[in-house]
Design an enzyme around this catalytic site. Structure first.
Site, PDB file in Angstrom:
ATOM      1  CG  ASP A  93      -2.122   0.915   1.032  1.00  0.00           C
ATOM      2  OD1 ASP A  93      -2.898   1.065   1.974  1.00  0.00           O
ATOM      3  OD2 ASP A  93      -2.277   1.492  -0.065  1.00  0.00           O
ATOM      4  CB  SER A  94       0.445   4.451  -1.632  1.00  0.00           C
ATOM      5  OG  SER A  94      -0.953   4.513  -1.330  1.00  0.00           O
ATOM      6  N   GLY A  96      -0.660   6.473   2.585  1.00  0.00           N
ATOM      7  CA  GLY A  96      -1.539   7.574   2.993  1.00  0.00           C
ATOM      8  C   GLY A  96      -2.639   7.133   3.936  1.00  0.00           C
ATOM      9  CG  PHE A  97      -5.882   3.477   4.758  1.00  0.00           C
ATOM     10  CD1 PHE A  97      -5.563   2.464   5.659  1.00  0.00           C
ATOM     11  CD2 PHE A  97      -7.211   3.862   4.639  1.00  0.00           C
ATOM     12  CE1 PHE A  97      -6.555   1.850   6.421  1.00  0.00           C
ATOM     13  CE2 PHE A  97      -8.212   3.250   5.386  1.00  0.00           C
ATOM     14  CZ  PHE A  97      -7.875   2.241   6.276  1.00  0.00           C
ATOM     15  CG  ASP A 147      -5.409   6.202  -1.788  1.00  0.00           C
ATOM     16  OD1 ASP A 147      -4.365   5.890  -1.181  1.00  0.00           O
ATOM     17  OD2 ASP A 147      -6.506   5.666  -1.566  1.00  0.00           O
ATOM     18  CD  GLN A 192     -10.397   6.591  -2.139  1.00  0.00           C
ATOM     19  OE1 GLN A 192     -11.496   6.416  -1.589  1.00  0.00           O
ATOM     20  NE2 GLN A 192      -9.288   6.003  -1.676  1.00  0.00           N
ATOM     21  N   GLY A 219     -11.637   3.559  -0.197  1.00  0.00           N
ATOM     22  CA  GLY A 219     -12.681   4.329   0.469  1.00  0.00           C
ATOM     23  C   GLY A 219     -13.809   3.497   1.038  1.00  0.00           C
ATOM     24  CG  ASP A 269      -5.900  -5.671   2.209  1.00  0.00           C
ATOM     25  OD1 ASP A 269      -6.507  -4.881   1.445  1.00  0.00           O
ATOM     26  OD2 ASP A 269      -5.637  -5.424   3.402  1.00  0.00           O
TER      27      ASP A 269
END
Ligand code: APQ
Length: 375
Positions: A93-94, A96-97, A147, A192, A219, A269
């Site tokens: 994952d990037s 941000g979350f 994101d 999103q 989202g 996931d």
């Protein structure tokens, strides 16, 4: 590293489909469940046992690994595959979350998100470019754009603003990816738009304009509830290209997985199998069991005698109950292992049912048998 990333569709049954994602580190059978290996480990389960459950791919987390031991150190060890000994594909994952859900003092701007580490308070900045740089240092086979995952609920206006930012970050993520990633790696765009159908359409169209080999549905699993999540999938997946994988992020319980496969999702996931396993919850075909309950003290039956997973087959519920009551490490280890195995057996059963054209019947029988709550 020569095999380019590719996706081939297999059988379709209604909107459900099977497929295969080819990567330079192996093939991913879809629909696929991806165990979460946040900090370079699938908590309490050795990689050889994760592999033995049937997992083709695991997840890693940019946020956690950039903070500890740092992406540069993982790269010096030869990348996350070598560092963790997982030889198959890895999706990251990037970040941000996780920044928005874990860190302190976070500030989100057009440039990116600045934050303080939840570990030691150190200051960091995550931009689309830095996120891609970290994911490449880790050596991730499938990477995510940076994101913004909006909270739920959120106003339509704020949701629109958020998805437009994520689209701009998608462009920057792809530009950075094309600069430094290898042909064997893939970058997914993340759709999103919260629970607003017109915004999901806007996000899906904008991301396809940019062009990605796979699309994540973000989202969701943020408190909206199962029916609202399915409602978003009903309007979103038909907008996505059929010949590219769809990844529903952060989902979910077994009934969520069945309902999302029914709505043509290919990849999942969730921390649930390992997190709930660490706390004594066993997932089974009949629903979840809390093995700490007194009802299991003298239970001499295993969780699933039909499984070839030692954790499911070789230990009685009474023994597992004892381990949790005694606070023994082996309890969380065995239950995490069992739950991952159950999730993989559920995915394999769905792939088989789709291939044999009987997915509707499978889903109906599973929903009749799998009781999430007593009674
Ligand atoms: C290792 C964890 C991967 S999934 C994390 C996650 C979970 C959920 N529920 C939503 C999102 C999202 O919208 N965007 C991103 N990048 N990640 C999300």
């Amino acid at each position: 590293m020569t095999t380019p990333f590719s996706f081939s569709l297999g059988a379709t049954d209604g909107q459900a489909r099977t497929g295969a994602i080819t990567t330079s580190r192996g093939t991913i059978r879809t629909p696929a469940f991806m165990p979460v290996g946040t900090a370079g480990t699938v908590k309490a389960v050795q990689m050889r046992d994760v592999k033995a459950t049937g997992a083709d791919i695991i997840l890693g987390n940019t946020y956690h690994l950039m903070l500890r031991p740092t992406a540069e150190r993982v790269a010096r060890f030869g990348g996350l595959h070598k560092f963790s000994t997982w030889e198959g594909p890895i999706l990251t994952d990037s970040g941000g979350f996780q920044v928005m859900s874990l860190s302190a003092m976070r500030k989100l701007t057009e440039e990116g998100v600045s934050f303080q580490s939840h570990i030691d308070g150190s200051k960091h900045m995550l931009t689309p470019e830095r996120s891609i740089e970290i994911q490449c240092l880790l050596g991730a086979d499938i990477q995510m754009q940076l994101d913004e995952c909006p909270p739920f609920p959120i106003s339509e206006e704020a949701s629109l603003e958020s998805l437009e930012l994520s689209v701009r970050w998608a462009k920057r993520s792809k530009a950075a990816f094309e600069e430094i990633a290898g042909r064997h790696q893939a970058l997914y765009g993340i759709v999103q738009g919260s629970v607003f159908p017109d915004q999901r359409k806007r996000s899906a169209e904008a991301l396809q304009e940019i062009g990605f080999p796979g699309y994540s549905v973000g989202g969701l699993a943020v408190g909206e509830g199962r029916e609202a999540m399915f409602g978003v999938l009903d309007v979103t997946t038909p907008l996505l290209p059929k010949d590219k994988p769809r990844y529903l992020m952060g989902v979910g319980k077994p009934l969520d997985l069945v309902g999302a496969v029914e709505r043509s999702i290919d990849m999942f996931d969730c921390v649930l199998p390992t997190r709930s396993g660490r706390h004594g919850q066993a997932w089974t075909w009949d629903g979840p069991l809390n093995l700490k309950n007194a009802q299991f003290v003298d239970d001499e039956t295993p969780l699933d005698p039909a499984s070839d997973c030692p954790a499911s087959r070789d230990y009685t519920k009474g023994y597992l109950n004892h381990l949790f009551r005694a606070g023994e490490y082996l309890g969380p280890m065995l239950l995490s292992w069992h739950n991952l195995d159950f999730y993989q057996r559920l995915m394999a059963a769905m792939r088989e049912a789709i291939a044999e054209g009987r997915f509707d019947q499978f889903a109906e029988e599973f929903r009749a048998r799998h009781r999430e709550r007593k009674g």
